[in-house]
Design an enzyme around this catalytic site. Structure first.
Site, PDB file in Angstrom:
ATOM      1  N   VAL A 126     -24.547  61.976  -0.152  1.00 15.47           N
ATOM      2  CA  VAL A 126     -24.801  63.400  -0.358  1.00 15.47           C
ATOM      3  C   VAL A 126     -25.445  63.510  -1.725  1.00 15.47           C
ATOM      4  O   VAL A 126     -24.779  63.374  -2.759  1.00 15.47           O
ATOM      5  CB  VAL A 126     -23.502  64.229  -0.281  1.00 15.47           C
ATOM      6  CG1 VAL A 126     -23.811  65.703  -0.586  1.00 15.47           C
ATOM      7  CG2 VAL A 126     -22.871  64.106   1.090  1.00 15.47           C
ATOM      8  N   LYS A 156     -16.839  63.278   1.436  1.00 13.87           N
ATOM      9  CA  LYS A 156     -17.794  63.167   0.334  1.00 13.87           C
ATOM     10  C   LYS A 156     -17.010  62.608  -0.829  1.00 13.87           C
ATOM     11  O   LYS A 156     -16.225  63.316  -1.471  1.00 13.87           O
ATOM     12  CB  LYS A 156     -18.418  64.525  -0.002  1.00 13.87           C
ATOM     13  CG  LYS A 156     -19.434  64.460  -1.144  1.00 13.87           C
ATOM     14  CD  LYS A 156     -19.995  65.835  -1.467  1.00 13.87           C
ATOM     15  CE  LYS A 156     -20.939  65.769  -2.672  1.00 13.87           C
ATOM     16  NZ  LYS A 156     -21.419  67.120  -3.065  1.00 13.87           N
ATOM     17  N   TYR A 215     -14.619  67.304   0.881  1.00 15.14           N
ATOM     18  CA  TYR A 215     -15.242  67.012  -0.418  1.00 15.14           C
ATOM     19  C   TYR A 215     -14.129  66.656  -1.391  1.00 15.14           C
ATOM     20  O   TYR A 215     -13.345  67.514  -1.792  1.00 15.14           O
ATOM     21  CB  TYR A 215     -16.021  68.236  -0.883  1.00 15.14           C
ATOM     22  CG  TYR A 215     -16.849  68.064  -2.142  1.00 15.14           C
ATOM     23  CD1 TYR A 215     -16.940  66.856  -2.817  1.00 15.14           C
ATOM     24  CD2 TYR A 215     -17.575  69.135  -2.655  1.00 15.14           C
ATOM     25  CE1 TYR A 215     -17.703  66.714  -3.957  1.00 15.14           C
ATOM     26  CE2 TYR A 215     -18.353  69.019  -3.796  1.00 15.14           C
ATOM     27  CZ  TYR A 215     -18.402  67.803  -4.440  1.00 15.14           C
ATOM     28  OH  TYR A 215     -19.167  67.673  -5.574  1.00 15.14           O
TER      29      TYR A 215
END
Length: 305
Positions: A207, A165, A136
């Site tokens: 996401v 992400k 992330y």
């Protein structure tokens, strides 16, 4: 189940009862709606899932319950955002035992690690499990950027790091990552208000946050863009944008839970220190939701695309 790291992956909210216990009935209702809309995975315990307030037992319950509900239809992924490397490894290994099929890793929390420390942290977790991993990358909120040079080292040494992400807010990063790594790493947009643009630029997935309340609209946008019908995707996206902007707020949890109430997919219960919105801000958010509900667009048969 192998994680493909593509399509729409909801970062779902955690549902609570009035007495602050897990509300697994409403949680299941929401997960079923996500599956019916055609999502490609479920991500538990992110910021939207109020991860920092969940106990280890609650995390275990959520993973096992989601694995049960999804029944092999889509992979279940849990976020790792612990306070130490030791704890992060422990949770990652437990998640594997609980049945999770993938991990999302944040950089070290509550400490602005150096590039070297961040890479060592990610490697330690990745090398402790067999599960596939999505990094992330959100320097706006977490003050640590995973640079191309850092990704190069991670991808060379950790074959199970498979995705990112992408939440830098820089659309050009999608192209930089594609130019540098090709298909070695999958890219999923992590910012709702940049999703369509990111997918057009080549992102493999999304996401999503507002998907928690509007799963069909979210999946429709993704599938329409991938099928080449940008005009139809834009029609829905432009309607969606005022709602999507509720995701880029410190109160995103409260905002999105209000939206879930409007669509019948959740409740407003949050875990303190968070509290439901009040006053002018509540009225502002409710007005955005009410307007969206009054003008909710009809969808084409996107699942056939």
């Amino acid at each position: 189940m192998k994680v493909q790291w593509e399509g729409v992956m909801p970062a779902v909210t955690t549902k609570f009862n009035a007495d602050d216990t897990l509300d697994l009935v409403t949680f299941e209702k929401n997960i079923v709606a996500q599956l019916e809309a055609g999502v490609n995975g479920i991500i538990l315990g992110g910021t939207l899932g109020e991860a920092s307030t969940l106990t280890p037992d609650e995390k275990e319950t959520l993973v096992k319950k989601t694995v049960e509900i999804t029944a092999g239809k889509v992979p279940v992924i849990i976020n790792i955002a612990e306070q130490s490397t030791k704890e992060a490894i422990k949770v990652a290994q437990l998640a594997e035992e609980w049945g999770a099929q993938g991990l999302m890793l944040l950089p070290p929390m509550r400490y602005k690690a150096t590039d070297h420390e961040t890479v060592v942290y990610f490697k330690a977790i990745a090398n402790s499990v067999a599960l596939p991993i999505m990094i992330y990358n959100n320097p706006v909120d977490y003050k640590i950027e995973v640079t191309l040079a850092m990704f190069e080292e991670l991808l060379a040494d950790c074959p199970n790091i498979e995705a990112v992400k992408e939440s830098t807010r820089d659309i050009t990063n999608v192209t930089r990552l594609k130019n540098k790594f090709g298909d070695r790493i999958k890219i999923l947009c992590g910012v709702d208000t940049l999703a369509l643009e990111s997918i057009v630029a080549g992102a493999d997935g999304w996401v999503a946050g507002l998907v928690a309340a509007y799963p069909a609209e979210t999946v429709a946008i993704y599938k329409l863009v991938k099928s080449g019908d940008i005009a139809e995707a834009l029609r829905i996206y432009r309607w969606f944008m005022p709602l999507l902007e509720l995701d880029i707020s410190p109160q995103l949890v409260q905002n999105i839970k209000m939206a879930e109430v409007a669509t019948g997919l959740g409740t407003e219960f949050v875990r303190e220190p968070r509290l439901p919105l009040q006053g002018e801000e509540r009225a502002r958010v409710q007005s955005i939701i009410d307007n969206a509900m009054a003008n909710r667009p009809a969808l084409v048969d996107y699942q056939a695309l």
